[in-house]
Design a protein around this motif. Structure first.
Motif, PDB file in Angstrom:
ATOM      1  N   TYR A 155       0.834  -1.200   0.000  1.00 39.23           N
ATOM      2  CA  TYR A 155       0.000   0.000   0.000  1.00 39.23           C
ATOM      3  C   TYR A 155       0.873   1.256   0.000  1.00 39.23           C
ATOM      4  CZ  TYR A 155      -4.492  -2.357   0.820  1.00 39.23           C
ATOM      5  OH  TYR A 155      -5.630  -3.107   0.684  1.00 39.23           O
ATOM      6  N   GLN A 156       1.955   1.202   0.755  1.00 43.24           N
ATOM      7  CA  GLN A 156       2.873   2.343   0.799  1.00 43.24           C
ATOM      8  C   GLN A 156       3.444   2.634  -0.579  1.00 43.24           C
ATOM      9  OE1 GLN A 156       6.090   1.915   3.608  1.00 43.24           O
ATOM     10  NE2 GLN A 156       7.336   3.482   2.623  1.00 43.24           N
ATOM     11  N   LYS A 157       3.898   1.584  -1.264  1.00 38.42           N
ATOM     12  CA  LYS A 157       4.470   1.758  -2.606  1.00 38.42           C
ATOM     13  C   LYS A 157       3.433   2.268  -3.602  1.00 38.42           C
ATOM     14  CE  LYS A 157       8.290  -1.558  -2.313  1.00 38.42           C
ATOM     15  NZ  LYS A 157       8.256  -1.743  -0.853  1.00 38.42           N
ATOM     16  N   MET A 158       2.171   1.908  -3.381  1.00 37.66           N
ATOM     17  CA  MET A 158       1.104   2.349  -4.268  1.00 37.66           C
ATOM     18  C   MET A 158       0.643   3.769  -3.942  1.00 37.66           C
ATOM     19  SD  MET A 158      -1.127  -1.210  -4.427  1.00 37.66           S
ATOM     20  CE  MET A 158      -2.219  -0.690  -5.761  1.00 37.66           C
ATOM     21  N   GLY A 159       1.187   4.340  -2.871  1.00 36.05           N
ATOM     22  CA  GLY A 159       0.805   5.685  -2.476  1.00 36.05           C
ATOM     23  C   GLY A 159      -0.420   5.740  -1.587  1.00 36.05           C
ATOM     24  N   HIS A 160      -0.905   4.563  -1.142  1.00 31.86           N
ATOM     25  CA  HIS A 160      -2.092   4.519  -0.268  1.00 31.86           C
ATOM     26  C   HIS A 160      -1.632   4.570   1.192  1.00 31.86           C
ATOM     27  CE1 HIS A 160      -4.127   3.791  -3.915  1.00 31.86           C
ATOM     28  NE2 HIS A 160      -4.002   2.470  -3.969  1.00 31.86           N
ATOM     29  N   HIS A 161      -1.073   5.697   1.594  1.00 30.10           N
ATOM     30  CA  HIS A 161      -0.465   5.810   2.919  1.00 30.10           C
ATOM     31  C   HIS A 161      -1.484   5.655   4.049  1.00 30.10           C
ATOM     32  CE1 HIS A 161       2.816   8.375   0.769  1.00 30.10           C
ATOM     33  NE2 HIS A 161       2.972   7.085   0.569  1.00 30.10           N
ATOM     34  N   ARG A 199       7.729   9.301   3.811  1.00 34.95           N
ATOM     35  CA  ARG A 199       6.942   9.681   2.645  1.00 34.95           C
ATOM     36  C   ARG A 199       5.834  10.654   3.008  1.00 34.95           C
ATOM     37  NH1 ARG A 199       7.620   7.070  -2.222  1.00 34.95           N
ATOM     38  NH2 ARG A 199       6.338   8.833  -2.858  1.00 34.95           N
ATOM     39  N   LYS A 200       5.345  10.568   4.252  1.00 30.01           N
ATOM     40  CA  LYS A 200       4.321  11.498   4.712  1.00 30.01           C
ATOM     41  C   LYS A 200       4.932  12.798   5.236  1.00 30.01           C
ATOM     42  CE  LYS A 200       1.010   9.821   7.284  1.00 30.01           C
ATOM     43  NZ  LYS A 200      -0.184  10.234   6.496  1.00 30.01           N
ATOM     44  N   GLU A 201       6.271  12.874   5.184  1.00 31.24           N
ATOM     45  CA  GLU A 201       7.028  14.048   5.631  1.00 31.24           C
ATOM     46  C   GLU A 201       6.879  14.303   7.121  1.00 31.24           C
ATOM     47  OE1 GLU A 201       6.003  17.321   3.091  1.00 31.24           O
ATOM     48  OE2 GLU A 201       6.896  16.401   1.303  1.00 31.24           O
ATOM     49  N   ASP A 202       6.601  13.248   7.885  1.00 31.37           N
ATOM     50  CA  ASP A 202       6.575  13.339   9.348  1.00 31.37           C
ATOM     51  C   ASP A 202       7.968  12.995   9.867  1.00 31.37           C
ATOM     52  OD1 ASP A 202       3.895  14.000   9.370  1.00 31.37           O
ATOM     53  OD2 ASP A 202       3.225  11.930   9.603  1.00 31.37           O
ATOM     54  N   PHE A 203       8.930  13.884   9.601  1.00 36.59           N
ATOM     55  CA  PHE A 203      10.327  13.587   9.905  1.00 36.59           C
ATOM     56  C   PHE A 203      10.584  13.435  11.405  1.00 36.59           C
ATOM     57  CE2 PHE A 203      11.192  16.157   5.836  1.00 36.59           C
ATOM     58  CZ  PHE A 203      11.049  15.026   5.055  1.00 36.59           C
ATOM     59  N   SER A 204       9.866  14.185  12.222  1.00 28.59           N
ATOM     60  CA  SER A 204      10.079  14.101  13.663  1.00 28.59           C
ATOM     61  C   SER A 204       9.688  12.740  14.220  1.00 28.59           C
ATOM     62  CB  SER A 204       9.280  15.197  14.378  1.00 28.59           C
ATOM     63  OG  SER A 204       7.886  15.034  14.161  1.00 28.59           O
ATOM     64  N   LEU A 205       8.769  12.049  13.559  1.00 33.29           N
ATOM     65  CA  LEU A 205       8.379  10.693  13.957  1.00 33.29           C
ATOM     66  C   LEU A 205       9.221   9.641  13.244  1.00 33.29           C
ATOM     67  CD1 LEU A 205       4.473  11.020  13.908  1.00 33.29           C
ATOM     68  CD2 LEU A 205       6.008  11.162  15.882  1.00 33.29           C
ATOM     69  N   GLY A 236      20.210   7.307   5.632  1.00 40.61           N
ATOM     70  CA  GLY A 236      20.814   8.245   4.695  1.00 40.61           C
ATOM     71  C   GLY A 236      19.765   8.915   3.814  1.00 40.61           C
ATOM     72  N   LEU A 237      18.797   8.140   3.338  1.00 38.27           N
ATOM     73  CA  LEU A 237      17.715   8.709   2.532  1.00 38.27           C
ATOM     74  C   LEU A 237      16.885   9.699   3.345  1.00 38.27           C
ATOM     75  CD1 LEU A 237      16.401   5.560   0.601  1.00 38.27           C
ATOM     76  CD2 LEU A 237      18.039   7.285  -0.172  1.00 38.27           C
ATOM     77  N   LEU A 238      16.613   9.329   4.596  1.00 40.13           N
ATOM     78  CA  LEU A 238      15.839  10.226   5.463  1.00 40.13           C
ATOM     79  C   LEU A 238      16.576  11.553   5.650  1.00 40.13           C
ATOM     80  CD1 LEU A 238      13.583  10.952   7.412  1.00 40.13           C
ATOM     81  CD2 LEU A 238      14.743   9.576   9.162  1.00 40.13           C
ATOM     82  N   ARG A 239      17.887  11.477   5.877  1.00 40.37           N
ATOM     83  CA  ARG A 239      18.680  12.692   6.039  1.00 40.37           C
ATOM     84  C   ARG A 239      18.655  13.541   4.766  1.00 40.37           C
ATOM     85  NH1 ARG A 239      19.645  13.977  11.315  1.00 40.37           N
ATOM     86  NH2 ARG A 239      20.431  12.189  12.481  1.00 40.37           N
ATOM     87  N   TRP A 240      18.630  12.886   3.620  1.00 42.57           N
ATOM     88  CA  TRP A 240      18.529  13.612   2.340  1.00 42.57           C
ATOM     89  C   TRP A 240      17.258  14.461   2.303  1.00 42.57           C
ATOM     90  CZ3 TRP A 240      20.366  14.531  -2.689  1.00 42.57           C
ATOM     91  CH2 TRP A 240      19.406  14.854  -3.641  1.00 42.57           C
ATOM     92  N   HIS A 241      16.130  13.833   2.657  1.00 43.34           N
ATOM     93  CA  HIS A 241      14.853  14.543   2.602  1.00 43.34           C
ATOM     94  C   HIS A 241      14.780  15.611   3.695  1.00 43.34           C
ATOM     95  CE1 HIS A 241      13.360  11.881  -0.479  1.00 43.34           C
ATOM     96  NE2 HIS A 241      13.664  10.834   0.264  1.00 43.34           N
TER      97      HIS A 241
END
Length: 343
Positions: A155-161, A199-205, A236-241
């Protein structure tokens, strides 16, 4: 991006490690040698798909993993084995709750997802496996929790967060309660949930979960285990975003408008480089995970260069001499010393 597989081209001596034969021409077509593992050597790891199927009938582990390098099959080899196994199960009319059918359905769904990106093909298989697992084994059974995780990841890959999040939370709560916080399956869910929140941009979580997965995997599996490397790559990917302040794909980075945290970006690059170095040693240059690391590091390094160039251009346009902070401090310090000596 789908996995790729090597075929035996331009190699002087190339034979199947199972039957020791080369490419075979039959009445129904050709049986080419294929390689989809981490075996080292120019001519190592090649096999006919039909030979691998025969080997798997005698050793169940060979459906998923090369018995020589002990790494999971990838690309067309993985897909071909999973498809053949699933067709065999259907031909035998096994009941939905049969363990072999459930296992074959799960493996084929994963192969469709990873090797071809066929989300729609994988979805009904993952749903079937989860529904049967809930009915037969219960909601807290280890296999049910893995199936919940698999469906949530799809579901995540399909964008159904919004569909993925409650499934990840359900699986993680049950796994921490029944398996413990350091169990491999628990940490896999922690890692997956961290990436969903990214992907939801909830970086603090996302950040504390990504760090939890890396620390626990490093402690329980070691720093060079493939799962530990996955966690470090994900961090590393998270730090990029985080450097961009929002989710920004590699290919859209040059169109990003707004501030970019160079220190965060350099930290991302360091993590990605460390993962690439170890994956090269463990998996070799042609493995799809090595290629994944190389692409990520290249984009990270390119972005750092772009930011440096942009900063220099803005400085030049403003008419400020291109001196680094260290150089300016040295110049000021030298001026003070000269003034003091005059006095």
């Amino acid at each position: 991006m789908s996995e790729k597989v090597s075929v035996c081209e331009g190699v002087p001596v190339c034979v199947c490690w199972v039957c020791h034969g080369g490419d075979v021409q039959t009445e129904t077509g050709s049986s080419k040698l294929m390689r989809g593992c981490a075996c080292r050597g120019q001519d190592a790891g090649y096999a006919h798909l039909t030979c691998l199927v025969e080997a798997a009938l005698h050793d169940q582990d060979t459906w998923d993993r090369c018995p020589n390098c002990r790494q999971d099959f990838t690309g067309d080899v993985r897909l071909g084995l999973a498809r053949t196994r699933w067709k065999g199960v259907l031909a035998r009319n096994l009941p939905p709750e049969d363990w072999e059918r459930l296992n074959a359905a799960d493996r084929f769904a994963q192969a469709l997802l990873v090797c071809t990106g066929d989300h729609n093909g994988a979805l009904p298989l993952f749903k079937e496996v989860l529904a049967v697992s809930r009915q037969v084994d219960g909601d807290d059974d280890i296999n049910t929790l893995i199936s919940i995780n698999n469906l949530a990841s799809l579901y995540q890959k399909m964008g159904h967060h919004d569909l993925a999040l409650p499934l990840f939370n359900e699986a993680l709560a049950a796994q921490r309660r029944t398996l413990g916080k350091d169990a491999a399956d628990t940490l896999r869910t922690v890692s997956n949930l961290a990436m969903l929140l990214l992907r939801k941009e909830d970086f603090s979580l996302s950040l504390p979960l990504a760090e939890e997965a890396l620390v626990a995997r490093r402690r329980t599996l070691g720093p060079r285990h493939v799962d530990t490397l996955e966690s470090k790559h994900n961090l590393g990917l998270l730090r990029w975003h985080m450097a961009h302040g929002k989710y920004v794909s590699f290919h859209a980075a040059d169109k990003h408008v707004g501030r970019c945290d160079l220190a965060e970006l350099k930290l991302a690059s360091t993590l990605l480089r460390e993962v690439l170095d170890v994956r090269l040693q463990l998996l070799g240059d042609e493995h799809h995970l090595t290629a994944e690391s190389r692409r990520a590091l290249e984009h990270s390094k390119r972005r750092i260069v772009e930011i440096h160039a942009s900063t220099e251009n803005r400085t030049r346009e403003a008419g400020v001499p291109l001196l680094t902070k260290k150089r300016r401090c040295a110049a000021k310090s030298g001026h003070r010393k000269i003034k003091k000596s005059v006095e």
